[in-house]
Enzyme design. Structure first.
Site, mmCIF file in Angstrom:
data_model
loop_
_atom_site.group_PDB
_atom_site.id
_atom_site.type_symbol
_atom_site.label_atom_id
_atom_site.label_comp_id
_atom_site.label_asym_id
_atom_site.label_seq_id
_atom_site.Cartn_x
_atom_site.Cartn_y
_atom_site.Cartn_z
ATOM 1 N N GLY A 68 -9.386 1.423 6.641
ATOM 2 C CA GLY A 68 -10.747 0.962 6.409
ATOM 3 C C GLY A 68 -10.821 -0.495 6.010
ATOM 4 O O GLY A 68 -11.787 -1.191 6.346
ATOM 5 N N GLU A 116 -9.793 -20.282 29.313
ATOM 6 C CA GLU A 116 -8.869 -21.068 30.154
ATOM 7 C C GLU A 116 -8.454 -20.292 31.407
ATOM 8 O O GLU A 116 -7.317 -20.375 31.863
ATOM 9 C CB GLU A 116 -7.630 -21.467 29.341
ATOM 10 N N HIS A 130 -4.189 -1.340 8.345
ATOM 11 C CA HIS A 130 -5.012 -1.589 7.160
ATOM 12 C C HIS A 130 -6.052 -0.495 6.927
ATOM 13 O O HIS A 130 -6.690 -0.473 5.862
ATOM 14 C CB HIS A 130 -5.720 -2.935 7.293
ATOM 15 N N ARG A 190 0.847 -1.193 0.000
ATOM 16 C CA ARG A 190 0.000 0.000 0.000
ATOM 17 C C ARG A 190 0.877 1.235 0.000
ATOM 18 O O ARG A 190 1.816 1.366 0.795
ATOM 19 C CB ARG A 190 -0.886 -0.004 1.253
#
Length: 321
Positions: free
Chosen positions: A276, A299, A274, A204
């Protein structure tokens, strides 16, 4: 085991659960076992089966201060078989399981109370009712259900181990390995989120360059890999302590606490990287963000882990006058 669950925890939630269930029961038993059919083989060795790699464990909820048994109402009557009545929720794999490890009261009058607790290995049958599936935020690849038992009978030979009353000790052994396994699954989620973020940050571009070159994004990546590396070393340390045969509840608690919180932080940072797209189901990042919280509350919650760690820390380092 920790490495195995780290790897499979990256992409698929049902697989680590299958490993966790089988190995937790085997470790709880504490003796050699074979994967075959219930309840015993001719040589008298305990044998365990679970349908198509799926099993379930119904386990106790403990009040950390009093060790009172909470949210469990099982009563059994012994003759040639145990007759079990009660209900329990949050049972993984319950609808598809071929075998359930059931912690129940075989001697309600026992003192202390935990001395009357046993584990029986039960196969679905009359009186074994999966009453509902529970809707969940994440981990949708495996169901979580509520089970009700109405005069459900299992043979005496389904008792796990050689005698009644060992259930509490068996389950405590199982919880140590279980918490290490949860920590390992958290590593897998964190690793997957980091790898997806690294790929996206290099592909990107914004303002004419890959976004990792922008300081804010680069700092996210640096923090993510640092935390994950530290968490992995802590989980491996806990696994080595457990394999050595010594008590490892403090180490297992530390690993589970740190690895699960780290997975959640990394998943959130992955969504930020990331943008949107991190909120879109087109990318796996949103699934990591939904799956990570389970390791925090499962747990034994992380608040409970802190109690365990503090208590063990004091017991191991007492101040003498």
């Amino acid at each position: 085991m920790a490495i195995k669950l780290d790897l499979v925890g990256k992409k698929s939630d049902p697989i680590p659960f299958a490993y966790t269930w089988k190995d937790t029961v085997l470790y709880a038993l504490g003796v050699g076992a074979k994967i075959a059919s219930l309840p015993w083989n001719p040589e008298g060795v305990v044998v365990i089966s679970y349908k198509d790699g799926k099993g379930s464990m119904i386990q106790i909820e403990l009040d950390p201060d009093t060790a009172d048994y909470q949210l469990i109402e099982y009563q059994s009557e012994r003759g040639t078989s145990y007759v079990i009545n009660g209900s329990k929720t949050w049972i993984t794999n319950a609808r598809r399981s071929g075998l359930v490890a059931l912690l129940c009261k075989t001697d309600p009058a026992a003192q202390p109370a935990h001395a009357g607790i046993s584990i029986v290995l039960a196969e679905p049958g009359p009186g074994f009712i999966v009453s509902r599936d529970l809707p969940k935020l994440g981990y949708k690849g495996v169901e979580s259900c509520e089970i009700t038992f109405e005069d459900f009978r299992v043979p005496d030979s389904a008792l796990l181990g050689e005698r009644e009353g060992d259930g509490f000790a068996q389950m405590m052994r199982g919880l140590e390995i279980g918490r290490i396994q949860v920590a390992s699954r958290a590593l897998g989620v964190g690793q997957a989120a980091l790898e997806d973020s690294l790929r996206y940050a290099q592909q990107r571009e914004a303002f004419g360059q890959p976004i990792w070159k922008h300081q804010s994004i680069g700092n996210y990546l640096a923090d993510m890999v640092t935390k994950l590396t530290a968490a992995r070393q802590l989980v491996l340390y806990a696994a080595r302590c457990y394999d050595s045969g010594r008590r490892a509840d403090m180490e297992a608690g530390m690993a589970k606490l740190f690895a699960s919180e780290t997975a959640m932080e990394i998943a959130l940072d992955a969504m930020r990287i990331h943008g949107g797209y991190g909120y879109s189901t087109e990318f796996d990042v949103e699934r990591y963000f939904r799956d990570a919280p389970l390791m925090i509350v499962g747990e034994g919650t992380n608040e409970i882990q802190r109690n365990v760690i503090a208590r063990q820390l004091i017991q191991r380092n007492p101040v003498t006058s």
